[in-house]
Write a protein that holds these residues in place. Structure first.
Motif, PDB file in Angstrom:
ATOM      1  N   HIS A 269      -8.936  -6.703   6.339  1.00 39.94           N
ATOM      2  CA  HIS A 269      -7.776  -5.993   6.618  1.00 39.94           C
ATOM      3  C   HIS A 269      -8.123  -3.932   7.421  1.00 39.94           C
ATOM      4  O   HIS A 269      -8.459  -3.225   6.479  1.00 39.94           O
ATOM      5  CB  HIS A 269      -6.707  -5.932   6.292  1.00 39.94           C
ATOM      6  N   ILE A 270      -7.799  -3.859   8.752  1.00 41.34           N
ATOM      7  CA  ILE A 270      -7.648  -1.791   8.718  1.00 41.34           C
ATOM      8  C   ILE A 270      -6.077  -2.272   9.000  1.00 41.34           C
ATOM      9  O   ILE A 270      -5.562  -2.214   8.937  1.00 41.34           O
ATOM     10  CB  ILE A 270      -8.077  -1.959  10.761  1.00 41.34           C
ATOM     11  N   VAL A 271      -6.150  -1.144   7.817  1.00 45.92           N
ATOM     12  CA  VAL A 271      -4.799   0.109   7.444  1.00 45.92           C
ATOM     13  C   VAL A 271      -4.142   0.419   8.678  1.00 45.92           C
ATOM     14  O   VAL A 271      -4.713   1.978   9.362  1.00 45.92           O
ATOM     15  CB  VAL A 271      -4.514   0.702   6.105  1.00 45.92           C
ATOM     16  N   THR A 272      -2.847  -0.045   8.835  1.00 42.82           N
ATOM     17  CA  THR A 272      -2.127   1.163   9.641  1.00 42.82           C
ATOM     18  C   THR A 272      -1.239   1.787   9.175  1.00 42.82           C
ATOM     19  O   THR A 272      -0.488   1.712   8.096  1.00 42.82           O
ATOM     20  CB  THR A 272      -1.758   0.056  11.078  1.00 42.82           C
ATOM     21  N   GLU A 273      -0.338   2.486  10.038  1.00 38.12           N
ATOM     22  CA  GLU A 273       0.992   3.280   9.328  1.00 38.12           C
ATOM     23  C   GLU A 273       1.526   2.623   9.016  1.00 38.12           C
ATOM     24  O   GLU A 273       3.186   2.952   7.891  1.00 38.12           O
ATOM     25  CB  GLU A 273       1.127   4.749  10.154  1.00 38.12           C
ATOM     26  N   ALA A 274       2.261   1.843   9.851  1.00 34.73           N
ATOM     27  CA  ALA A 274       3.574   0.058   9.464  1.00 34.73           C
ATOM     28  C   ALA A 274       3.253  -0.096   8.075  1.00 34.73           C
ATOM     29  O   ALA A 274       4.229  -0.561   7.054  1.00 34.73           O
ATOM     30  CB  ALA A 274       3.416  -0.719  10.754  1.00 34.73           C
ATOM     31  N   ASP A 275       2.033  -0.159   7.801  1.00 28.93           N
ATOM     32  CA  ASP A 275       1.806  -1.213   6.251  1.00 28.93           C
ATOM     33  C   ASP A 275       2.231  -0.574   5.231  1.00 28.93           C
ATOM     34  O   ASP A 275       2.298  -0.288   3.670  1.00 28.93           O
ATOM     35  CB  ASP A 275      -0.126  -1.273   5.863  1.00 28.93           C
ATOM     36  N   LEU A 276       2.334   1.196   5.168  1.00 29.42           N
ATOM     37  CA  LEU A 276       2.402   2.380   3.898  1.00 29.42           C
ATOM     38  C   LEU A 276       3.662   2.006   3.075  1.00 29.42           C
ATOM     39  O   LEU A 276       5.141   1.886   4.095  1.00 29.42           O
ATOM     40  CB  LEU A 276       1.746   3.282   4.418  1.00 29.42           C
TER      41      LEU A 276
ATOM     42  N   LEU B 222       1.002  -1.488  -0.076  1.00 27.27           N
ATOM     43  CA  LEU B 222       0.253  -0.155  -0.281  1.00 27.27           C
ATOM     44  C   LEU B 222       0.783   1.290   0.233  1.00 27.27           C
ATOM     45  O   LEU B 222       2.417   0.956   0.586  1.00 27.27           O
ATOM     46  CB  LEU B 222      -1.074  -0.094   1.205  1.00 27.27           C
ATOM     47  N   HIS B 223       0.486   2.018  -0.909  1.00 23.66           N
ATOM     48  CA  HIS B 223       1.419   2.723  -0.591  1.00 23.66           C
ATOM     49  C   HIS B 223       0.726   4.111   0.069  1.00 23.66           C
ATOM     50  O   HIS B 223      -0.149   4.863   0.477  1.00 23.66           O
ATOM     51  CB  HIS B 223       0.747   4.211  -1.801  1.00 23.66           C
ATOM     52  N   GLU B 224       1.931   4.865   0.547  1.00 24.80           N
ATOM     53  CA  GLU B 224       1.207   5.725   2.106  1.00 24.80           C
ATOM     54  C   GLU B 224      -0.095   6.985   2.165  1.00 24.80           C
ATOM     55  O   GLU B 224      -0.298   7.513   2.470  1.00 24.80           O
ATOM     56  CB  GLU B 224       2.636   7.070   2.268  1.00 24.80           C
ATOM     57  N   ASN B 225      -0.163   7.266   0.645  1.00 28.01           N
ATOM     58  CA  ASN B 225      -1.789   7.951   0.125  1.00 28.01           C
ATOM     59  C   ASN B 225      -2.828   7.399   1.211  1.00 28.01           C
ATOM     60  O   ASN B 225      -4.135   7.833   1.091  1.00 28.01           O
ATOM     61  CB  ASN B 225      -1.458   8.238  -1.783  1.00 28.01           C
TER      62      ASN B 225
ATOM     63  N   GLY C 269       9.586   4.128  -3.942  1.00 23.29           N
ATOM     64  CA  GLY C 269      11.202   2.803  -3.315  1.00 23.29           C
ATOM     65  C   GLY C 269      10.892   2.092  -2.296  1.00 23.29           C
ATOM     66  O   GLY C 269      11.707   0.956  -1.705  1.00 23.29           O
ATOM     67  N   GLY C 270       9.282   1.506  -1.893  1.00 16.57           N
ATOM     68  CA  GLY C 270       9.345   1.031  -0.709  1.00 16.57           C
ATOM     69  C   GLY C 270       8.967  -0.098  -0.894  1.00 16.57           C
ATOM     70  O   GLY C 270       8.591  -0.848  -2.110  1.00 16.57           O
ATOM     71  N   SER C 271       9.096  -1.242  -0.484  1.00 16.35           N
ATOM     72  CA  SER C 271       8.712  -2.788  -0.469  1.00 16.35           C
ATOM     73  C   SER C 271       8.020  -3.709   0.350  1.00 16.35           C
ATOM     74  O   SER C 271       8.730  -4.566   0.916  1.00 16.35           O
ATOM     75  CB  SER C 271       9.477  -3.634  -0.641  1.00 16.35           C
ATOM     76  N   THR C 272       6.966  -3.123   1.185  1.00 16.75           N
ATOM     77  CA  THR C 272       6.479  -3.589   2.665  1.00 16.75           C
ATOM     78  C   THR C 272       5.596  -4.590   1.762  1.00 16.75           C
ATOM     79  O   THR C 272       5.015  -3.732   1.342  1.00 16.75           O
ATOM     80  CB  THR C 272       6.102  -2.244   3.964  1.00 16.75           C
ATOM     81  N   PHE C 273       5.211  -5.596   2.261  1.00 14.55           N
ATOM     82  CA  PHE C 273       4.034  -6.106   1.501  1.00 14.55           C
ATOM     83  C   PHE C 273       3.089  -6.618   2.915  1.00 14.55           C
ATOM     84  O   PHE C 273       3.955  -7.118   3.984  1.00 14.55           O
ATOM     85  CB  PHE C 273       3.563  -7.320   0.730  1.00 14.55           C
ATOM     86  N   ILE C 274       1.963  -6.265   3.211  1.00 10.47           N
ATOM     87  CA  ILE C 274       1.040  -7.162   3.988  1.00 10.47           C
ATOM     88  C   ILE C 274       0.331  -7.871   3.598  1.00 10.47           C
ATOM     89  O   ILE C 274      -0.353  -8.348   2.354  1.00 10.47           O
ATOM     90  CB  ILE C 274       0.125  -6.410   4.631  1.00 10.47           C
ATOM     91  N   THR C 275      -0.016  -9.039   4.534  1.00  7.32           N
ATOM     92  CA  THR C 275      -0.768 -10.682   3.887  1.00  7.32           C
ATOM     93  C   THR C 275      -1.809 -10.221   4.434  1.00  7.32           C
ATOM     94  O   THR C 275      -2.553 -10.196   5.571  1.00  7.32           O
ATOM     95  CB  THR C 275      -0.340 -11.787   4.467  1.00  7.32           C
ATOM     96  N   ILE C 276      -3.391 -10.811   3.198  1.00  4.99           N
ATOM     97  CA  ILE C 276      -4.428 -10.877   4.327  1.00  4.99           C
ATOM     98  C   ILE C 276      -4.513 -12.325   3.808  1.00  4.99           C
ATOM     99  O   ILE C 276      -5.064 -12.266   2.524  1.00  4.99           O
ATOM    100  CB  ILE C 276      -5.698  -9.716   3.303  1.00  4.99           C
ATOM    101  N   PRO C 277      -4.954 -13.146   4.378  1.00  6.35           N
ATOM    102  CA  PRO C 277      -5.633 -14.271   4.478  1.00  6.35           C
ATOM    103  C   PRO C 277      -7.021 -14.210   4.598  1.00  6.35           C
ATOM    104  O   PRO C 277      -8.315 -13.618   4.991  1.00  6.35           O
ATOM    105  CB  PRO C 277      -4.917 -14.532   5.953  1.00  6.35           C
ATOM    106  N   PHE C 278      -7.284 -15.604   3.394  1.00  5.67           N
ATOM    107  CA  PHE C 278      -9.008 -16.347   3.996  1.00  5.67           C
ATOM    108  C   PHE C 278      -8.884 -16.828   5.114  1.00  5.67           C
ATOM    109  O   PHE C 278      -7.636 -17.271   5.782  1.00  5.67           O
ATOM    110  CB  PHE C 278      -8.421 -17.180   2.305  1.00  5.67           C
ATOM    111  N   SER C 279     -10.202 -17.047   5.564  1.00  5.20           N
ATOM    112  CA  SER C 279     -10.164 -17.531   6.551  1.00  5.20           C
ATOM    113  C   SER C 279      -9.812 -19.104   6.075  1.00  5.20           C
ATOM    114  O   SER C 279      -9.727 -19.799   8.111  1.00  5.20           O
ATOM    115  CB  SER C 279     -12.105 -17.658   6.630  1.00  5.20           C
ATOM    116  N   SER C 280     -10.294 -20.093   5.506  1.00  6.12           N
ATOM    117  CA  SER C 280      -9.652 -20.732   5.174  1.00  6.12           C
ATOM    118  C   SER C 280      -9.208 -21.419   3.521  1.00  6.12           C
ATOM    119  O   SER C 280      -9.344 -20.577   3.077  1.00  6.12           O
ATOM    120  CB  SER C 280     -10.524 -22.153   5.916  1.00  6.12           C
ATOM    121  N   PRO C 281      -8.209 -22.182   3.420  1.00  5.16           N
ATOM    122  CA  PRO C 281      -7.080 -21.954   2.316  1.00  5.16           C
ATOM    123  C   PRO C 281      -8.875 -22.784   1.292  1.00  5.16           C
ATOM    124  O   PRO C 281      -9.888 -23.239   0.998  1.00  5.16           O
ATOM    125  CB  PRO C 281      -6.443 -23.552   1.940  1.00  5.16           C
TER     126      PRO C 281
END
Length: 617
Positions: A432-439, A397-400, A443-455
């Motif tokens: 997922h509720i976005v936090t500042e650490a997600d952004l 996610l971008h910081e915007n 030049g950034g490369s931080t990914f967050i994982t949004i899981p499925f409840s079951s595969p």
């Protein structure tokens, strides 16, 4: 997908005008609102030899004149690009290679329906008497065709009374070509009549089509022997009418889904003489050393001829890691300019992550303009070579993106029908509720994982779209982009449609940083639990009335549940009270709610989890 090219796509030979076939899914109308970092500056025109004339249009047309013989649309100087229109296929600004300014004819913005255009941009008189007899015209451009548009490059040696010209850009298609694209035309025969009295002309004809952007015009030497790699690819992916998506050029490929790759390169004889014994050689160095080397059959290339050379199919077999690919063109003759004979690319074989992005944010996608506040889902297409299971979807996610925004992901069966039809959803992830650490900044490369409840079970031979979405409005989402995608391999879906448009599915050529996490992924211990609290999907969903919501606690906590609409307004609330560790359910009666999408949030002490549900009547 990491690539380094030594040359951009070139064109100069005469070819017949070809009408492009409209793809099933058009380019996203919000793509013009994507934000990219400026193109890397390079020498104007990227000329290879001596320059005998140059014009960068940095501060104006600089003595070039406009001649309009039909219609009211004229060439003009710009430093911002085409005007903003509601066109389904919006034209981006030229990624000009000089600090500012270029020439443009903007038929989409300045023209009107049914209005024909024939307009030329003409240079002042140029004295090329000091130039060698063999020379070419080079220029940077961006062009994408619509229906009746045609582009011509011409030379006059009698003050503009007569012109020799050649058509360029025929058959480009509505998704365009590289931006910027380096073009070259052999002008030697035309200049020979009077090298002291040369004029250059760019002529555009159309009937309310898109337009043409030109920059960095140069007259340079035409070398005798100069083979070049124009573009290089490690797959032969093309999107056909049945929606086949096998062979997409992925940057990360799960080891279970490795498939044969047909490596190829577009080659061009940029020289004045015929080239014989032209061969493309491809070498792949895997994580355990060299793993592939092959060459195409020798061929003959006439002056300024383009063609594609391929080698035998290659299946990566060196295990998990990075594979570096080197493409080299050679010929019988000694190449006068060997600097454009090599191109490189790389990809990774992973334990279970599927990706098309380059891994580092170079821009972001944020809906604005006509699409501001419209719910949108953005992502990429992935092909299952074998049956597998999806555990989650990753996004950068971008910081915007607004902190506190609620985002989700979904997996769809690959969309192969009309752009007016919604794809078939298989499953939604948890919200997922976005936090500042997600952004990420650029030049950034931080990914967050949004899981499925079951595969989620995925079938062999089937393609799926992994999309990340938001309800829009106050919850706007800016997804990072990284690299460029082939047409129709990265998708944009508007679940509720776009006001004034029948289409709901589009593609984008700026690659969203959205990845698919499969069963073999490292760290797949993505669970329903978050800080000792788990929240499940309501059942049934969609619900017509009473619905049951499961949750789990690993420690004592004060529990409450709220349901709120897409604006964030709380519409239902239930205070549960203190609960011991264990698994529980909450029953909610939604009869009083209007049909639509809602979010339910479980609060357990200081932990808050949110998921989405749908109410139907």
């Amino acid at each position: 997908m990491k690539r380094t090219y030594t040359a951009l796509l070139l064109l100069g030979a005469i070819s017949a005008q070809a009408q492009s076939t409209q793809p099933r899914i058009p380019l996203d109308p919000g793509a013009r609102d994507g934000y990219r970092t400026p193109a890397e500056l390079r020498e104007a025109g990227h000329a290879k030899g001596n320059s005998y004339y140059s014009e960068t249009f940095d501060s104006g047309l600089n003595g070039w004149t406009v001649e309009t013989s039909l219609g009211a649309v004229d060439w003009k100087w710009t430093d911002v690009g085409p005007g903003l229109t509601s066109s389904t296929y919006p034209v981006p600004a030229l990624n000009t290679s000089t600090p500012s300014g270029w020439a443009i004819i903007d038929d989409d913005f300045d023209g009107v329906s049914g209005q024909s255009t024939d307009a030329s941009l003409v240079s002042p008189v140029i004295d090329l008497s000091s130039a060698p007899p063999n020379m070419k015209l080079e220029f940077d451009q961006y062009f994408q065709e619509f229906q009746a548009d045609a582009c011509f490059v011409g030379i006059s040696t009698d003050g503009g009374a007569n012109w020799d010209e050649i058509e360029v850009n025929a058959g480009v298609g509505r998704d365009g070509r590289p931006n910027p694209e380096l073009m070259d035309v052999n002008i030697s025969p035309w200049v020979a009549a009077d090298p002291t009295n040369v004029m250059i002309r760019f002529r555009y004809t159309a009937t309310w089509d898109y337009g043409w952007q030109v920059d960095n015009v140069r007259v340079v030497d035409l070398e005798d022997n100069d083979m070049a790699i124009v573009q290089a690819h490690y797959t032969d992916y093309t999107y056909d009418d049945v929606g086949a998506t096998s062979g997409i050029e992925y940057s990360m490929i799960p080891s279970d889904h490795v498939a044969p790759m047909v490596m190829n390169a577009a080659l061009r004889n940029r020289g004045f003489l015929q080239q014989t014994g032209v061969t493309l050689t491809v070498d792949v160095a895997g994580p355990n050393g060299s793993s592939f080397n092959d060459s195409s059959a020798p061929a003959t290339y006439e002056p300024l001829q383009n063609d594609t050379a391929m080698v035998t199919a290659y299946t990566p077999g060196g295990g998990v890691g990075t594979y570096n690919v080197t493409f080299t063109v050679s010929q019988d003759q000694v190449d006068d300019l060997p600097g454009d004979n090599v191109a490189t690319a790389s990809f990774q074989v992973s334990s279970g992550i599927y990706a098309t992005d380059d891994g580092v944010a170079d821009g972001y996608f944020l809906t604005t303009g006509d699409n501001d506040g419209v719910a949108v889902e953005i992502g990429n297409t992935f092909n299952m070579v074998v049956a597998d299971e999806a555990y989650g979807i990753q996004v950068a996610l971008h910081e915007n993106t607004s902190i506190g925004s609620i985002i989700y992901a979904a997996i769809y069966e690959e969309h192969i029908v009309a752009a007016t039809e919604h794809p078939t959803v298989l499953e939604y992830t948890v919200d997922h509720i976005v936090t500042e650490a997600d952004l990420n900044a650029i030049g950034g490369s931080t990914f967050i994982t949004i899981p499925f409840s079951s595969p989620v079970t995925l079938n062999a031979g089937q393609s799926y779209s992994a999309l990340v979405g938001t309800a829009g409005g106050a919850d706007d989402m800016a997804i990072c982009t990284s690299g460029e995608s082939a047409a129709l391999s990265s998708n944009v879906h508007y679940p509720s449609g776009i006001p004034g448009s029948a289409n709901v599915m589009f593609y984008t050529t700026s690659t969203p940083m959205v990845r698919l996490q499969l069963s073999g992924a490292v760290g797949i211990a993505e669970r329903m639990m978050d800080n000792g609290v788990g929240l499940g999907q309501n059942m049934p969903n969609p619900t017509t009335g009473v619905t049951t919501i499961p949750y789990q606690l690993e420690r004592d906590a004060d529990v409450s549940l709220r349901i709120h609409d897409l604006s964030g307004k709380v519409v239902m609330e239930q205070i549960i009270g203190r609960r011991a560790p264990g698994a529980y359910t909450i029953t909610m009666d939604t009869h009083q709610l209007q049909a639509g999408s809602y979010y339910y949030s479980l609060a357990a002490d200081d932990v808050r989890l949110t998921r989405r549900m749908t109410v139907v009547k």
